[in-house]
Enzyme design. Structure first.
Site, PDB file in Angstrom:
ATOM      1  N   GLY B  42       0.557 -71.579 -50.240  1.00  0.00           N
ATOM      2  CA  GLY B  42       1.773 -72.390 -50.095  1.00  0.00           C
ATOM      3  C   GLY B  42       1.551 -73.899 -50.086  1.00  0.00           C
ATOM      4  O   GLY B  42       2.182 -74.627 -50.854  1.00  0.00           O
ATOM      5  N   CYS B  72       2.353 -62.315 -55.050  1.00  0.00           N
ATOM      6  CA  CYS B  72       2.356 -63.544 -54.244  1.00  0.00           C
ATOM      7  C   CYS B  72       3.434 -64.457 -54.808  1.00  0.00           C
ATOM      8  O   CYS B  72       3.459 -64.729 -56.015  1.00  0.00           O
ATOM      9  CB  CYS B  72       0.978 -64.206 -54.357  1.00  0.00           C
ATOM     10  N   THR B  74       4.047 -67.703 -54.356  1.00  0.00           N
ATOM     11  CA  THR B  74       3.591 -69.012 -54.834  1.00  0.00           C
ATOM     12  C   THR B  74       2.908 -68.872 -56.193  1.00  0.00           C
ATOM     13  O   THR B  74       3.188 -69.632 -57.130  1.00  0.00           O
ATOM     14  CB  THR B  74       2.609 -69.635 -53.820  1.00  0.00           C
ATOM     15  N   CYS B 184       9.419 -62.842 -49.429  1.00  0.00           N
ATOM     16  CA  CYS B 184       8.033 -63.037 -49.000  1.00  0.00           C
ATOM     17  C   CYS B 184       7.452 -61.648 -48.798  1.00  0.00           C
ATOM     18  O   CYS B 184       8.110 -60.780 -48.201  1.00  0.00           O
ATOM     19  CB  CYS B 184       8.000 -63.842 -47.693  1.00  0.00           C
TER      20      CYS B 184
END
Lengths: 274, 274
Positions: B42, B72, B74, B184
């Site tokens: 992040g 993921c 990001t 997330c």
């Protein structure tokens, strides 16, 4: 140059898939062909279904479609593999998306499937489910009264509830089943009534919704999503009676959506339509 | 020869995607690589994230994977496009499947998204949603307390309920919102608590579940599904401490699933891991 998504069906049932495609992919243009003149495909031989389906596909290929959706259970069962092999555009049927959604939703591997007698007898959903997850338990039930009822426009109210309730009795007492696939493109029009009969503990899977969702996935993976801001006018073709097709389309689509359609006759075959 | 699905993540959050892949695609072998030594991604620059992600991908390509899952948020935001362009295997991230599921579920186009500050600030979900459906209304909220809490193993009970309830206050009073994306890969471990706080009228979308579902779709479309009956042993690699990784894996997977894993250290880079 934005190309359209092609959708084929034996008649009008596939319009529930179109409705979901318009909702989930509002920028995409659709070209639909319903073979109403030769509907239903259920009682026909495999060779007939393959021949008719290929005639529909050949018609849509002349429209330069970027993807093909087979919005008919019978045509999916008999032609999906062949079409995937031979076409150089992505192809999706209505059976596998419903099966994959059921695998996602079920928490105890007890899945029900309802469809026409043809679909249930073909075991196409059972095969699609067990192909991915061997230990899934499938209970299949044919509901032959649902399609004629939907085609009369009876979607809710006392009569619909009575027919749905009586038809689903064999499943209602399967307390283990936590997921039920609507394995016929007509059935999403009865979804609320089916949910009422089955109870809230059962997740109802609409193969039309799931097919539209996976069409979105596949267009993205193949980088074929339409990026532009459009209000597409969709083209609808029928091999059958134009006025009846227009009436049924009006009953499925709300007024605003119906304004986005042009509906025409299709002459798809050199052979006489029987 | 059956090839494996490759899964990469900055650390352990992607294990929720793996859990769903094992549930929804039990015949498929998985090879997971978590870059725990350099987690979290992040706060890192785009260039760092791209470099680290490519190092992970190069490692998995030596294992002859048939498909890549970027588990993921990001890494998906910064590298998905590039990886799709350059790899000759299908690639999927965690953002788009959650967005497509939300578009399917919402009935009023009022969608919420919760994630880390990085994910929320990147507007990646908003972009993915509006790219498909322009008129969708998105409310995004960062929940910075959730990941540290999950990593301590606090998933339910009074403390979890208190933190989730306080964090979600800004969304709780948005009575219009009918769909909430867990943006997330840690958050699915809090799903029951989040559902309790938000109420039953809100559909909670787990991007882990949806990514596994779409992996199934994509393998099918590319005719890459494993047809054989196997009990695959999955390979898990970490760039970080092996014992900590094993402990966290045990807490996410039940005993029977954990027996199906082998866990090893990965040396993925010529450069010193910082």
């Amino acid at each position: 140059m934005n190309r359209a998504i092609g959708v084929i069906d034996s008649g009008v049932g596939g319009l529930t898939v179109v409705h979901e495609l318009m909702r989930q992919l509002p920028k995409e243009q659709l070209i639909y062909l319903g073979d109403t003149a030769r509907c239903p495909y259920g009682p026909r031989t495999k060779e007939e279904v393959k021949k008719y389906t290929w005639e529909m596909v050949d018609f849509l290929l002349t429209k330069d479609i970027k993807m093909l959706v087979i919005a008919c259970n019978t045509a999916t069962a008999f032609t999906l593999h062949d079409l995937k092999e031979k076409l150089n555009i992505p192809v999706i049927g209505v059976i596998q998306p419903g099966a994959r959604a059921a695998i996602k939703f079920t928490r105890n591997n007890q899945v029900g499937i309802i469809g026409t007698e043809g679909t249930v007898n073909s075991s196409a959903y059972t095969h699609a489910l067990k192909n991915i997850k061997t230990d899934i338990h499938v209970t299949a039930l044919a509901c032959p009264l649902f399609v004629p009822m939907v085609e009369k426009g009876i979607l809710s109210g006392g009569q619909a509830l009575k027919v749905v309730n009586e038809s689903l009795q064999p499943l209602k007492y399967d307390r283990e089943m936590d997921t039920l696939i609507l394995g016929c493109t007509h059935y999403p029009l009865l979804k609320d009534t089916i949910q009422e009969v089955m109870g809230k503990h059962v997740t109802i899977i609409s193969s039309s919704e799931e097919t539209a969702r996976e069409t979105s996935t596949i267009l993205d993976v193949h980088q074929l999503l339409n990026k532009e801001e459009l209000s597409p006018v969709h083209q609808f073709y029928t091999t059958g009676d134009l006025e009846i097709f227009i009436e049924i389309s009006k009953s499925i689509f709300k007024e605003a959506h119906f304004q986005m359609l042009t509906i025409k006759n299709a002459n798809i075959s050199h052979n006489q339509v029987s």
